[in-house]
Design an enzyme around this catalytic site. Structure first.
Site, mmCIF file in Angstrom:
data_model
loop_
_atom_site.group_PDB
_atom_site.id
_atom_site.type_symbol
_atom_site.label_atom_id
_atom_site.label_comp_id
_atom_site.label_asym_id
_atom_site.label_seq_id
_atom_site.Cartn_x
_atom_site.Cartn_y
_atom_site.Cartn_z
ATOM 1 N NE ARG A 51 -2.079 -4.858 0.496
ATOM 2 C CZ ARG A 51 -3.081 -5.496 1.176
ATOM 3 N NH1 ARG A 51 -3.857 -5.342 1.910
ATOM 4 N NH2 ARG A 51 -2.634 -6.864 1.591
ATOM 5 C CB THR A 52 -0.176 -4.268 -6.310
ATOM 6 O OG1 THR A 52 0.245 -3.862 -4.933
ATOM 7 C CG2 THR A 52 0.269 -3.530 -7.567
ATOM 8 C CE LYS A 79 -0.593 -25.765 -22.733
ATOM 9 N NZ LYS A 79 -1.485 -25.512 -23.950
ATOM 10 N NE ARG A 101 3.219 -7.630 -6.629
ATOM 11 C CZ ARG A 101 2.454 -7.284 -5.347
ATOM 12 N NH1 ARG A 101 1.972 -8.097 -4.540
ATOM 13 N NH2 ARG A 101 2.391 -5.981 -5.110
ATOM 14 C CG HIS A 129 5.615 -2.311 -4.936
ATOM 15 N ND1 HIS A 129 4.732 -2.079 -5.712
ATOM 16 C CD2 HIS A 129 4.763 -2.872 -3.992
ATOM 17 C CE1 HIS A 129 3.527 -2.345 -5.530
ATOM 18 N NE2 HIS A 129 3.436 -3.176 -4.535
HETATM 19 N N1 CP Z 1 1.297 -3.291 -0.768
HETATM 20 C C1 CP Z 1 1.276 -4.433 -1.585
HETATM 21 O O1 CP Z 1 1.890 -4.590 -2.469
HETATM 22 O O2 CP Z 1 0.195 -5.210 -1.258
HETATM 23 P P1 CP Z 1 -0.379 -6.443 -2.095
HETATM 24 O O3 CP Z 1 0.918 -7.313 -2.068
HETATM 25 O O4 CP Z 1 -1.631 -6.854 -1.416
HETATM 26 O O5 CP Z 1 -0.374 -5.899 -3.657
#
Ligand code: CP
Length: 310
Positions: A51-52, A79, A101, A129
């Protein structure tokens, strides 16, 4: 705005401003506006995401940005290059922003001190998040017409949830009354006094918004992972608990979903479920965050906000 690291750093006015900008971008007649034309955004995901990752990419493309997707496995981080040096390398090429992320808590704070490009949090360890919290808030505001005074229950694996941690900050700034439920072992040690821990049945009966959390097996030792059926009966949104919810209450989940563990199939597909609306709103929220961060839009301070709202 520059870097976008957490809800913790935002004021209530700034949260509402970003939600309003997301509403602006959600409107169909904004399809032709491309304020990030000629800007470059790199997406660096060191943990899995559907999703993100895709909604950031959708948001970047809708805003007209050039999108660079970083394959961690095929990069020089393999590396031994540090993430800071990787970002400085991208910055030297002219990349404007990095959407990151990463599993390590605090890594983004360190990066913001070492690079000039805009660092945007797409999920950091168990810490925050923030775009997920914003898209949740937008979805709730659309459903109820307000945030203040609503009661929200977050149920499940609180300790490992960066979503829950962003909502702790958001609740204090939006007037949402937040409660938690779930296994005691997965509760934060430092729960604020205004966020009580309640039984799952009470949470489900009383909340306006019920957010179910995925059991994050990847952040646990194998001995910590519960039996699926037992967990579902004790802490899950079962069909029976679905019947306890207020008719006006709404069901949410940041996803990915473990059907039959934290949530029953019937709850995912219940008319009160907003789970796929959350996904839709993810694109508009990320457009608001990207444009504000990269274009340096000034976020309002309280007095300006009052002027705008009157
Ligand atoms: N909700 C969420 O962060 O989903 P993903 O891990 O698929 O990005």
């Amino acid at each position: 705005m520059g870097h976008f690291i957490g809800i913790e750093q935002l004021s209530p006015e700034q949260i509402h401003f970003l939600l309003d900008r997301a509403e602006y971008w959600a409107s169909q007649d904004r399809q032709s506006e491309q304020p990030l034309s000629g800007r470059f955004v790199a997406n660096l995901f060191f943990e899995p995401s559907t999703r993100t990752r895709f909604s950031f990419e959708m948001a970047e493309k809708r805003l007209g940005a050039e999108v660079l997707n970083f394959a961690a496995d095929a990069s020089s981080t393999q590396k031994g290059e540090t993430l800071a040096d990787t970002l400085r390398t991208l910055e030297a090429m002219g990349v404007d922003a990095a959407v990151i992320r990463h599993k390590e808590n605090g890594i983004l704070d360190g990066l913001t001190k070492q690079v000039k490009m805009n660092v945007i949090n797409a999920g950091e360890g168990t810490r925050e998040h923030p775009t997920q919290a914003l898209l949740d808030l937008l979805t709730i505001r659309q459903a109820f017409g307000r945030l203040e005074g609503l009661s929200m229950a977050i149920i499940g694996d609180i300790k490992h949830s960066r979503v829950a941690h962003s909502h702790r900050h958001a609740a204090a700034k939006t007037g949402i009354r937040l409660m938690f439920a779930g296994p005691l072992d997965w509760l934060d040690d430092d729960l604020p006094s205004n966020c009580p821990m309640v039984e799952v049945d009470e949470a489900v009966r009383t909340a306006d918004v019920v957010i179910m959390l995925r059991v994050q097996k990847e952040r646990m030792g194998s001995e910590e992972v519960p039996d699926q059926a037992a967990y579902h009966m004790r802490y899950g949104l079962t069909e029976e608990r679905l019947g306890m919810m207020k008719p006006t209450a709404r069901i949410m989940h940041p996803a990915p979903i473990n059907r039959g563990m934290e949530i029953a199939d019937a709850a995912v597909d219940d008319p009160r479920s907003l789970i796929f609306k959350q996904v839709t709103n993810g694109v508009a929220v990320r457009m608001a965050v990207l444009e504000t961060s990269i274009l340096g839009l000034p976020l309002p301070q309280e007095e300006e906000w009052l002027t705008v709202r009157v």
